[in-house]
Design an enzyme around this catalytic site. Structure first.
Site, PDB file in Angstrom:
ATOM      1  N   VAL A 126      11.230   3.723 -10.934  1.00 12.48           N
ATOM      2  CA  VAL A 126      10.465   5.212 -11.133  1.00 12.48           C
ATOM      3  C   VAL A 126      11.207   6.256 -10.222  1.00 12.48           C
ATOM      4  O   VAL A 126      11.210   6.035  -9.038  1.00 12.48           O
ATOM      5  CB  VAL A 126       8.871   4.959 -11.138  1.00 12.48           C
ATOM      6  CG1 VAL A 126       8.346   6.512 -11.548  1.00 12.48           C
ATOM      7  CG2 VAL A 126       8.536   3.892 -12.237  1.00 12.48           C
ATOM      8  N   GLY A 181       5.551   4.477  -8.829  1.00 14.95           N
ATOM      9  CA  GLY A 181       6.354   3.214  -8.873  1.00 14.95           C
ATOM     10  C   GLY A 181       5.386   1.982  -8.997  1.00 14.95           C
ATOM     11  O   GLY A 181       5.588   1.288  -9.945  1.00 14.95           O
ATOM     12  N   HIS A 182       4.594   1.824  -8.096  1.00 12.35           N
ATOM     13  CA  HIS A 182       3.494   1.064  -7.927  1.00 12.35           C
ATOM     14  C   HIS A 182       2.489   0.844  -9.239  1.00 12.35           C
ATOM     15  O   HIS A 182       2.410  -0.124  -9.733  1.00 12.35           O
ATOM     16  CB  HIS A 182       2.476   1.093  -6.574  1.00 12.35           C
ATOM     17  CG  HIS A 182       3.208   0.921  -5.545  1.00 12.35           C
ATOM     18  ND1 HIS A 182       3.502   1.963  -4.563  1.00 12.35           N
ATOM     19  CD2 HIS A 182       3.980  -0.411  -4.863  1.00 12.35           C
ATOM     20  CE1 HIS A 182       4.253   1.828  -3.240  1.00 12.35           C
ATOM     21  NE2 HIS A 182       4.344   0.156  -3.655  1.00 12.35           N
ATOM     22  N   LYS A 191      13.494  -1.651  -8.106  1.00 11.06           N
ATOM     23  CA  LYS A 191      14.323  -0.744  -6.885  1.00 11.06           C
ATOM     24  C   LYS A 191      14.822  -1.776  -5.752  1.00 11.06           C
ATOM     25  O   LYS A 191      15.597  -1.498  -5.101  1.00 11.06           O
ATOM     26  CB  LYS A 191      13.304   0.439  -6.362  1.00 11.06           C
ATOM     27  CG  LYS A 191      14.075   0.994  -5.427  1.00 11.06           C
ATOM     28  CD  LYS A 191      13.051   2.462  -4.892  1.00 11.06           C
ATOM     29  CE  LYS A 191      12.297   1.931  -3.651  1.00 11.06           C
ATOM     30  NZ  LYS A 191      12.688   1.619  -2.663  1.00 11.06           N
ATOM     31  N   ASP A 192      13.648  -2.747  -5.571  1.00 13.01           N
ATOM     32  CA  ASP A 192      14.271  -3.846  -4.736  1.00 13.01           C
ATOM     33  C   ASP A 192      14.910  -4.733  -5.161  1.00 13.01           C
ATOM     34  O   ASP A 192      14.473  -6.075  -5.331  1.00 13.01           O
ATOM     35  CB  ASP A 192      13.068  -4.337  -3.807  1.00 13.01           C
ATOM     36  CG  ASP A 192      12.244  -3.068  -3.257  1.00 13.01           C
ATOM     37  OD1 ASP A 192      12.560  -2.550  -2.282  1.00 13.01           O
ATOM     38  OD2 ASP A 192      10.966  -2.760  -3.594  1.00 13.01           O
ATOM     39  N   GLY A 235       0.826  -1.118   0.014  1.00 13.73           N
ATOM     40  CA  GLY A 235      -0.032   0.128  -0.037  1.00 13.73           C
ATOM     41  C   GLY A 235       0.798   1.173   0.024  1.00 13.73           C
ATOM     42  O   GLY A 235       1.966   1.443  -0.412  1.00 13.73           O
ATOM     43  N   LEU A 237       0.439   3.697  -1.932  1.00 11.42           N
ATOM     44  CA  LEU A 237       0.936   3.479  -3.317  1.00 11.42           C
ATOM     45  C   LEU A 237       1.345   4.673  -4.040  1.00 11.42           C
ATOM     46  O   LEU A 237       1.064   5.881  -3.683  1.00 11.42           O
ATOM     47  CB  LEU A 237      -0.330   3.076  -4.378  1.00 11.42           C
ATOM     48  CG  LEU A 237      -1.008   1.810  -3.635  1.00 11.42           C
ATOM     49  CD1 LEU A 237      -2.129   1.537  -4.873  1.00 11.42           C
ATOM     50  CD2 LEU A 237       0.066   0.732  -3.819  1.00 11.42           C
ATOM     51  N   GLN A 248       7.947  -9.416   7.785  1.00 10.12           N
ATOM     52  CA  GLN A 248       9.310  -8.853   7.195  1.00 10.12           C
ATOM     53  C   GLN A 248       9.832  -7.486   7.849  1.00 10.12           C
ATOM     54  O   GLN A 248      10.888  -7.108   7.331  1.00 10.12           O
ATOM     55  CB  GLN A 248       8.995  -8.462   5.809  1.00 10.12           C
ATOM     56  CG  GLN A 248       8.135  -7.413   5.230  1.00 10.12           C
ATOM     57  CD  GLN A 248       7.781  -7.278   3.795  1.00 10.12           C
ATOM     58  OE1 GLN A 248       7.030  -8.152   3.215  1.00 10.12           O
ATOM     59  NE2 GLN A 248       8.256  -6.503   3.009  1.00 10.12           N
TER      60      GLN A 248
HETATM   61  O1  PAF Z   1       8.157  -4.823  -1.984  1.00 13.85           O
HETATM   62  C1  PAF Z   1       7.213  -5.081  -1.147  1.00 13.85           C
HETATM   63  O2  PAF Z   1       6.300  -4.054  -1.063  1.00 13.85           O
HETATM   64  C2  PAF Z   1       6.991  -6.357  -0.030  1.00 13.85           C
HETATM   65  O3  PAF Z   1       8.177  -6.727   0.124  1.00 13.85           O
HETATM   66  C3  PAF Z   1       6.030  -7.145  -0.702  1.00 13.85           C
HETATM   67  C4  PAF Z   1       6.713  -7.902  -2.064  1.00 13.85           C
HETATM   68  C5  PAF Z   1       4.742  -6.745  -1.027  1.00 13.85           C
HETATM   69  C6  PAF Z   1       5.788  -8.472   0.091  1.00 13.85           C
HETATM   70  O4  PAF Z   1       5.250  -7.911   1.433  1.00 13.85           O
END
Ligand code: PAF
Length: 281
Positions: A176, A36-37, A149-150, A31, A33, A61
């Site tokens: 982005v 990029g999303h 980016k990740d 979320g 957002l 996480q």
């Molecule tokens: O990149 C993210 O936003 C999160 O690590 C993901 C892939 C949605 C997992 O919670």
């Protein structure tokens, strides 16, 4: 857009799409957002006939001292944005829906999960691979879209998909950036105006490396030293790591002879930001 908050609901909605022989995309998000999303959603729409998006701030996480409780949450705004993009299914479960009995079963990509962000954030990638596996089992997508980016997350997820034979195509989409070059991130919202200015050092350090690489430098140690000089001019930003690695194994590369990932993470105030670039011959 069909809004689902339970696993049976979203599973039924996704199965109905696939029963119609439509290719289903999944865009997993937490979320808050931003463009990029939305670029992931647009890429998903261009490649698949139906798009599901998940919004779930995944507690497993986050480390005990990290920003889980203050992580930005703006569900109504997110829902409107996704509606406008023509998303078909939105899955927004509660923590109890996803982890009704706590969590004792984990998906762990050994080794890779302890590199780059995994070294600085112990347990982070175990939480990511566990939730992403759950989301894959729940939605059964044909393709899943993630941001470049990740980059470390992408490498870990690709390896998980390969090792566990998930029938999912992993699609990586370009970073982005804001107009001044800052990589878009939900965490940029934490930065005050001074920090927002300082945060540009991440992008400057990567540009310096690209510049020296284009000029012919191929030794990682030299390139890293050039990047660290850029950081030295912004002393209030604390470098976490600056590494030059193989994009699949995340192992350090000494001399660059093929596609190589340059990844950086730094603390701007208490906000940890990441960015990267790829060096290509
Ligand atoms: O990149 C993210 O936003 C999160 O690590 C993901 C892939 C949605 C997992 O919670």
């Amino acid at each position: 857009m069909k809004l689902c908050s339970t696993i049976p609901e979203v599973r039924a909605a996704c199965r109905a799409v696939r029963a119609n022989r439509k290719r289903l995309a999944l865009v997993p998000t937490m979320g808050a957002l931003h463009e990029g999303h939305l670029s992931l959603v647009r890429a998903a729409k261009a490649q698949c006939e139906a798009v599901a998006v998940s919004i779930f701030v995944n507690p497993t996480q986050f480390g005990p001292t990290e920003d889980l409780s203050k992580y930005p949450r703006q569900f109504d705004r997110d829902r409107q944005l996704l509606e406008k993009e023509g998303v078909d299914i939105l899955f927004a479960p509660s923590v109890d829906e996803i982890y009704p009995n706590g969590q004792v079963t984990w998906v762990l990509v050994e080794g890779l999960s302890e590199k780059l962000d995994g070294r600085s954030r112990p347990g982070h990638f175990r939480g990511v691979t566990t939730i992403v596996s759950k989301l894959f089992h729940i939605h059964e997508p044909d393709a899943a879209f993630f941001g470049q980016k990740d980059a470390a997350q992408l490498a870990v997820i690709r390896r998980m998909v390969e090792d566990l034979s998930f029938p999912v195509e992993i699609v990586a989409c370009p970073i982005v950036r804001e107009s001044d070059g800052l990589a878009m991130s939900s965490r940029n919202a934490y930065l005050n105006p001074e920090e927002r200015g300082r945060a540009l050092v991440l992008q400057r350090s990567l540009q310096q490396v690209q510049h020296e690489f284009q000029a012919g430098e191929r030794t990682s140690a030299q390139l890293i030293s050039a990047a660290k000089k850029v950081f030295a001019r912004e002393p209030q930003v604390v470098l976490d790591y600056f590494e030059i690695v193989d994009p699949e194994t995340l192992d350090p590369v000494e001399r660059i002879s093929q596609k190589t990932l340059v990844a950086v993470a730094a603390y701007v105030g208490s906000t940890r930001l990441i960015d990267n670039t790829v060096l290509d011959r």
